[in-house]
Design an enzyme around this catalytic site. Structure first.
Site, short mmCIF file in Angstrom:
data_model
loop_
_atom_site.label_atom_id
_atom_site.label_comp_id
_atom_site.label_asym_id
_atom_site.label_seq_id
_atom_site.Cartn_x
_atom_site.Cartn_y
_atom_site.Cartn_z
N HIS A 180 29.59 -9.86 39.86
CA HIS A 180 30.05 -10.06 38.92
C HIS A 180 30.45 -11.72 39.00
O HIS A 180 30.58 -12.41 40.00
CB HIS A 180 31.62 -9.31 37.95
CG HIS A 180 31.62 -7.94 38.10
ND1 HIS A 180 31.94 -7.15 38.59
CD2 HIS A 180 31.65 -7.32 37.56
CE1 HIS A 180 32.60 -6.21 38.66
NE2 HIS A 180 31.51 -5.48 37.72
N ASP A 212 33.30 -12.27 41.20
CA ASP A 212 32.90 -12.28 42.47
C ASP A 212 33.11 -13.18 42.79
O ASP A 212 32.95 -13.67 43.98
CB ASP A 212 32.28 -10.44 42.62
CG ASP A 212 33.38 -9.80 41.95
OD1 ASP A 212 33.79 -9.67 41.93
OD2 ASP A 212 32.31 -8.65 41.25
N GLU A 237 22.88 -2.74 31.25
CA GLU A 237 23.23 -1.18 31.75
C GLU A 237 23.53 -0.85 30.39
O GLU A 237 25.10 -0.93 30.24
CB GLU A 237 24.32 -1.49 32.96
CG GLU A 237 24.38 -0.07 33.76
CD GLU A 237 25.70 -0.84 34.75
OE1 GLU A 237 26.33 -1.70 34.85
OE2 GLU A 237 25.67 0.08 35.36
N GLU A 296 21.69 3.52 35.39
CA GLU A 296 23.13 4.59 36.23
C GLU A 296 23.12 5.63 35.98
O GLU A 296 22.84 6.03 34.99
CB GLU A 296 24.38 3.51 35.75
CG GLU A 296 25.82 4.61 36.31
CD GLU A 296 27.24 3.62 36.59
OE1 GLU A 296 27.33 2.58 36.86
OE2 GLU A 296 27.83 4.66 36.45
N HIS A 304 26.00 7.61 33.61
CA HIS A 304 26.02 6.66 32.13
C HIS A 304 25.21 7.67 31.46
O HIS A 304 24.94 8.03 30.46
CB HIS A 304 25.47 5.73 32.29
CG HIS A 304 26.31 4.69 33.17
ND1 HIS A 304 26.43 3.55 33.20
CD2 HIS A 304 28.05 4.70 33.32
CE1 HIS A 304 27.96 2.33 33.27
NE2 HIS A 304 27.85 2.90 33.51
N ASP A 353 34.40 8.94 33.25
CA ASP A 353 32.98 8.10 34.12
C ASP A 353 33.55 8.25 35.45
O ASP A 353 34.22 7.52 36.02
CB ASP A 353 33.04 6.45 34.12
CG ASP A 353 31.67 6.01 34.89
OD1 ASP A 353 30.83 6.32 35.61
OD2 ASP A 353 31.53 4.86 34.72
N ASP A 376 31.52 7.87 38.73
CA ASP A 376 31.25 7.09 40.07
C ASP A 376 30.86 8.00 41.01
O ASP A 376 31.79 7.31 42.48
CB ASP A 376 31.69 5.76 39.99
CG ASP A 376 31.78 5.23 39.02
OD1 ASP A 376 30.62 5.16 38.20
OD2 ASP A 376 32.32 4.55 38.74
N ASP A 418 26.63 3.19 42.41
CA ASP A 418 27.75 2.44 41.93
C ASP A 418 28.58 3.81 42.52
O ASP A 418 28.91 4.27 41.03
CB ASP A 418 27.05 1.92 40.63
CG ASP A 418 28.38 1.41 39.94
OD1 ASP A 418 29.30 1.00 40.16
OD2 ASP A 418 28.46 0.50 38.68
C1 GLO Z 1 31.01 0.51 34.19
C2 GLO Z 1 29.61 0.18 35.00
C3 GLO Z 1 29.89 -0.62 36.02
C4 GLO Z 1 28.93 -2.17 36.27
C5 GLO Z 1 28.80 -3.26 36.25
C6 GLO Z 1 28.03 -4.42 36.65
O1 GLO Z 1 30.67 2.11 34.69
O2 GLO Z 1 29.23 1.16 35.42
O3 GLO Z 1 30.61 -0.89 37.17
O4 GLO Z 1 27.76 -1.19 36.91
O5 GLO Z 1 30.70 -4.32 36.51
O6 GLO Z 1 28.25 -4.84 35.68
MG MG Z 2 26.79 0.49 36.68
#
Ligand code: GLO
Ligand code: MG
Length: 344
Positions: free
Chosen positions: A49, A52, A174, A210, A213, A248, A250, A283
């Site tokens: 980010h 970051d 994304e 992703e 998603h 979500d 992950d 992710d």
């Molecule tokens: C959340 C997203 C998040 C993005 C990351 C990069 O659901 O997947 O993790 O991938 O912030 O923009």
């Molecule tokens: Mg992501």
């Protein structure tokens, strides 16, 4: 010999645990430790980010932002790492609570564009050209609160502003259909690619897919990937897994649907994704109550499962499968796939 895959992670993949209803369960991990973990586990790319890479960038002048990003690049160089992408983190700032680009507040919209341009500066100083746009809060909880026609135009304006910030910048959108909003404005790969096609420079707009998603959108991640790959637009992936239509999750790649994970790896193999030089990102997050001592195992496991599935894709009985398809014997094809996945 097939090209080797390059792997990447973001610092948010090594975190403090906890769910929205409980306290942190692990101590925070320093950025240096994130870099050490990346090296130990064989991850070459770091995903950032904007804040970051340059903490507190909101309060710094552009020259200082650039200087700090250059220092970060040196830290990466010293560890043999590279920056894969930078994503403007609009969703954690007070101006971004109602969506940045599509906020109903003109000040917030202006802020979102400016912040995104700073993210491009950060990326350039880190030596990477990829900007990831996760439109986290660009949507609605109360559907009547925004006009979707206006919002689509605003999303396009944001894309064009990022493209305009540097002739080198490429954008990977994304998409995610929901969370933190109820209805997101760019919920699928189709939406992302359609917006990119209408942008000022379609050649510089692609996608990051992703797995979770796509599942949350009720779609098959490997089909979403295939659609983007056919257009030459799959510029990064966030592999993970998701147990149905819930929050979500992950989870570790393949943890909920190993066959679905295999199909994703297979389509990447079929397209020669590794040869494009694009990264494979995971992710994933450690289990919310996992103790700190093994709170990076989810990354190692995801990578190991990915590599096992690459072997499975390469040893897939293509001839046998082709015969099943030619004779329209889909039951036999089903059996072939399952037996292959279960074979030693
Ligand atoms: C959340 C997203 C998040 C993005 C990351 C990069 O659901 O997947 O993790 O991938 O912030 O923009
Ligand atoms: Mg992501």
């Amino acid at each position: 010999m097939a090209t080797a895959y390059r792997f990447s992670i973001g610092p948010w993949n090594i975190g403090r645990g906890a769910d929205p209803f409980g306290p942190p369960v692990r101590p925070a991990v320093s950025f240096d430790d994130v870099l050490k973990t990346a090296v130990q586990l064989g991850f070459e790319g770091i995903q950032f980010h904007d804040d970051d890479a340059v903490p507190d960038l909101e309060n710094l002048p552009p020259a200082r932002i650039e200087a700090e990003a250059k220092e970060m690049k040196k830290r990466l160089d010293d560890n043999g790492l590279v920056a894969e992408f930078v994503a403007p983190r609009l969703w954690e700032h007070e101006h971004g609570i109602d969506g940045g680009y599509t906020s109903n507040c003109a000040t917030a919209r202006k802020w979102a564009i400016e912040r995104s341009k700073r993210a491009v500066d950060v990326a350039m100083a880190l030596g990477c050209d990829l900007i990831v746009m996760w439109p986290a809060r660009e949507g609605t909880a109360v559907r009547e609160s925004k006009n979707p026609i206006t919002a689509s135009a605003q999303m396009l304006d944001a894309i064009n502003a990022i493209l305009g910030a540097s002739p080198k910048a490429r954008i990977a959108i994304e998409p995610k259909p929901n969370e933190p909003v109820d209805h997101a404005f760019v919920p699928t790969i189709g939406h992302a690619l359609a917006l990119g096609a209408r942008s000022a420079d379609p050649a510089r707009v692609g996608v990051l897919i992703e797995s979770a998603h796509a599942i949350l959108a009720g779609l098959d991640p490997s089909d979403e990937m295939g659609f983007a790959l056919a257009a030459g637009k799959l510029w990064s992936v966030h592999l993970n897994d998701q147990n149905g239509l819930k929050f979500d999750q992950d989870t570790v790649f393949g943890a909920a649907n190993l066959r679905g994970a295999f199909d994703q790896v297979r389509v990447l193999e079929q397209a020669g994704y590794a040869d494009t030089g694009a990264f494979v990102g995971f992710d994933v997050k450690a289990q919310r109550t996992q103790k700190a001592a093994s709170a990076t195992a989810h990354l190692a496991t995801s990578k190991a499962i990915f590599l096992r599935l690459v072997e499975k894709a390469r040893s897939f009985p293509e001839k046998q499968a082709a015969e099943c398809i030619a004779s329209r014997d889909y039951e036999a094809l089903e059996r072939t796939v399952l037996e292959h996945l279960l074979s030693a």
